[in-house]
Scaffold this motif. Structure first.
Motif, mmCIF file in Angstrom:
data_model
loop_
_atom_site.group_PDB
_atom_site.id
_atom_site.type_symbol
_atom_site.label_atom_id
_atom_site.label_comp_id
_atom_site.label_asym_id
_atom_site.label_seq_id
_atom_site.Cartn_x
_atom_site.Cartn_y
_atom_site.Cartn_z
ATOM 1 N N ALA A 157 -4.059 -0.503 -2.054
ATOM 2 C CA ALA A 157 -5.099 -1.448 -1.648
ATOM 3 C C ALA A 157 -4.448 -2.818 -1.452
ATOM 4 C CB ALA A 157 -6.196 -1.522 -2.712
ATOM 5 N N PRO A 158 -4.189 -3.202 -0.194
ATOM 6 C CA PRO A 158 -3.542 -4.481 0.036
ATOM 7 C C PRO A 158 -4.453 -5.640 -0.337
ATOM 8 C CG PRO A 158 -4.302 -3.584 2.108
ATOM 9 C CD PRO A 158 -4.548 -2.540 1.055
ATOM 10 N N ILE A 159 -3.834 -6.717 -0.737
ATOM 11 C CA ILE A 159 -4.580 -7.949 -0.989
ATOM 12 C C ILE A 159 -4.241 -8.888 0.160
ATOM 13 C CG2 ILE A 159 -4.885 -9.918 -2.515
ATOM 14 C CD1 ILE A 159 -4.118 -8.081 -4.837
ATOM 15 N N PHE A 160 -5.253 -9.210 0.977
ATOM 16 C CA PHE A 160 -5.044 -10.081 2.116
ATOM 17 C C PHE A 160 -5.151 -11.534 1.681
ATOM 18 C CE2 PHE A 160 -7.099 -6.274 4.126
ATOM 19 C CZ PHE A 160 -5.952 -5.807 4.749
ATOM 20 N N ASP A 161 -4.348 -12.378 2.324
ATOM 21 C CA ASP A 161 -4.483 -13.810 2.069
ATOM 22 C C ASP A 161 -5.385 -14.412 3.144
ATOM 23 O OD1 ASP A 161 -2.988 -14.227 4.360
ATOM 24 O OD2 ASP A 161 -1.169 -14.806 3.299
ATOM 25 N N GLU A 162 -5.508 -15.736 3.152
ATOM 26 C CA GLU A 162 -6.408 -16.412 4.097
ATOM 27 C C GLU A 162 -5.980 -16.214 5.552
ATOM 28 O OE1 GLU A 162 -3.216 -19.257 2.917
ATOM 29 O OE2 GLU A 162 -4.589 -18.021 1.769
ATOM 30 N N VAL B 15 -3.354 5.616 13.979
ATOM 31 C CA VAL B 15 -4.230 6.750 13.679
ATOM 32 C C VAL B 15 -4.641 6.721 12.206
ATOM 33 C CG1 VAL B 15 -4.354 9.278 13.531
ATOM 34 C CG2 VAL B 15 -3.190 8.207 15.444
ATOM 35 N N GLY B 16 -5.932 6.918 11.962
ATOM 36 C CA GLY B 16 -6.430 7.030 10.592
ATOM 37 C C GLY B 16 -6.716 5.723 9.893
ATOM 38 N N ALA B 17 -6.436 4.588 10.519
ATOM 39 C CA ALA B 17 -6.740 3.313 9.871
ATOM 40 C C ALA B 17 -8.225 3.279 9.529
ATOM 41 C CB ALA B 17 -6.385 2.148 10.793
ATOM 42 N N CYS B 18 -8.549 2.795 8.359
ATOM 43 C CA CYS B 18 -9.929 2.659 7.861
ATOM 44 C C CYS B 18 -10.521 3.968 7.357
ATOM 45 C CB CYS B 18 -10.876 2.081 8.907
ATOM 46 S SG CYS B 18 -10.395 0.484 9.529
ATOM 47 N N ILE B 19 -9.897 5.097 7.642
ATOM 48 C CA ILE B 19 -10.447 6.372 7.165
ATOM 49 C C ILE B 19 -9.643 6.861 5.972
ATOM 50 C CG2 ILE B 19 -10.807 8.795 7.727
ATOM 51 C CD1 ILE B 19 -11.452 7.981 10.544
ATOM 52 N N HIS B 20 -8.356 7.039 6.163
ATOM 53 C CA HIS B 20 -7.498 7.587 5.105
ATOM 54 C C HIS B 20 -6.730 6.504 4.361
ATOM 55 C CE1 HIS B 20 -8.475 11.422 6.778
ATOM 56 N NE2 HIS B 20 -7.976 11.082 7.939
ATOM 57 N N GLY C 203 -0.944 -6.661 -3.332
ATOM 58 C CA GLY C 203 -1.792 -5.480 -3.345
ATOM 59 C C GLY C 203 -1.779 -4.765 -4.681
ATOM 60 N N GLU C 204 -2.597 -3.707 -4.740
ATOM 61 C CA GLU C 204 -2.742 -2.934 -5.970
ATOM 62 C C GLU C 204 -2.774 -1.451 -5.638
ATOM 63 O OE1 GLU C 204 -6.522 -4.293 -7.337
ATOM 64 O OE2 GLU C 204 -5.735 -6.181 -8.096
ATOM 65 N N MET C 205 -2.283 -0.642 -6.533
ATOM 66 C CA MET C 205 -2.340 0.813 -6.373
ATOM 67 C C MET C 205 -3.652 1.300 -6.961
ATOM 68 S SD MET C 205 -0.722 3.297 -5.180
ATOM 69 C CE MET C 205 -0.684 5.058 -5.232
ATOM 70 N N ASP C 206 -4.435 2.039 -6.155
ATOM 71 C CA ASP C 206 -5.662 2.670 -6.630
ATOM 72 C C ASP C 206 -5.263 4.053 -7.128
ATOM 73 O OD1 ASP C 206 -8.046 4.009 -6.993
ATOM 74 O OD2 ASP C 206 -8.932 3.358 -5.101
ATOM 75 N N GLU C 207 -5.033 4.151 -8.434
ATOM 76 C CA GLU C 207 -4.538 5.395 -9.029
ATOM 77 C C GLU C 207 -5.502 6.562 -8.821
ATOM 78 O OE1 GLU C 207 -1.560 5.743 -10.448
ATOM 79 O OE2 GLU C 207 -1.023 3.629 -10.309
ATOM 80 N N ALA C 208 -6.801 6.310 -8.941
ATOM 81 C CA ALA C 208 -7.794 7.380 -8.833
ATOM 82 C C ALA C 208 -7.780 8.014 -7.438
ATOM 83 C CB ALA C 208 -9.184 6.844 -9.159
ATOM 84 N N ASN C 209 -7.612 7.197 -6.395
ATOM 85 C CA ASN C 209 -7.630 7.709 -5.023
ATOM 86 C C ASN C 209 -6.241 7.848 -4.421
ATOM 87 O OD1 ASN C 209 -10.521 7.863 -4.744
ATOM 88 N ND2 ASN C 209 -10.494 5.627 -4.750
#
Length: 166
Positions: free
Chosen positions: A58-63, A102-107, A48-54
């Protein structure tokens, strides 16, 4: 003495009883059951990567994130989760994404596709209960779909809903 009417009522009752006994009982499942057999959750999310601005991860999913448990396709199930509505009317929400927390996909970034269920409820769920945990019961279908909130791996149509009690 048993008359003809009593005999017919007793016989008709014995014919109906087996059907009632055969009525489908929902199989209670957990979110782990949505993962394909042999694939632990730890193998789905890569670094994954850290979205510094937000300020979010941000996880990186595999197959493995899009691999579904095909054994559940067509199964009549009951599972708990939380509601993320797609649209809402004055009487409540009928179309939503069922998520594991709770909050998955929103926050936060959305969970992998095999941890999201697209639901169409048989009756609208009240607006004032959107943050409550719910039980969703219905026939689970396995197929990948893209939505505005993320890719889902499962869906349930005409779902019955009730409040999840701890």
């Amino acid at each position: 003495m048993v008359n003809r009417r009593t005999t017919l009522m007793l016989l008709s009752g014995s014919l109906i009883a087996p059907r009632v006994a055969l009525a489908a009982t929902a199989r209670e499942i957990t979110w782990d059951d949505l993962l394909p057999p042999g694939v632990p959750y730890a193998e789905i999310i890569g670094e994954g990567e850290m979205d510094e601005a937000n300020d979010t991860w941000a996880p990186i999913f595999d197959e493995n994130a899009t691999k579904l448990n095909e054994e559940l396709d067509g199964a009549y199930i009951k599972m708990p989760g939380y509601i993320i509505p797609f649209d809402m009317g004055s009487d409540g929400v009928s179309n939503f994404m069922l998520v594991p927390y709770v909050g998955a996909c929103i926050h936060t970034p959305p969970p992998p596709a095999n941890q999201l269920v697209l639901v169409s409820a048989s009756e609208p769920w009240p607006r004032d209960k959107l943050w409550d945990a719910v039980w969703v019961t219905g026939t689970l279908n396995t197929h990948l779909q893209d939505t505005s909130l993320g890719q889902t791996g499962y869906s349930i149509s005409r779902a019955k809903m009730e409040l999840y009690e701890w």
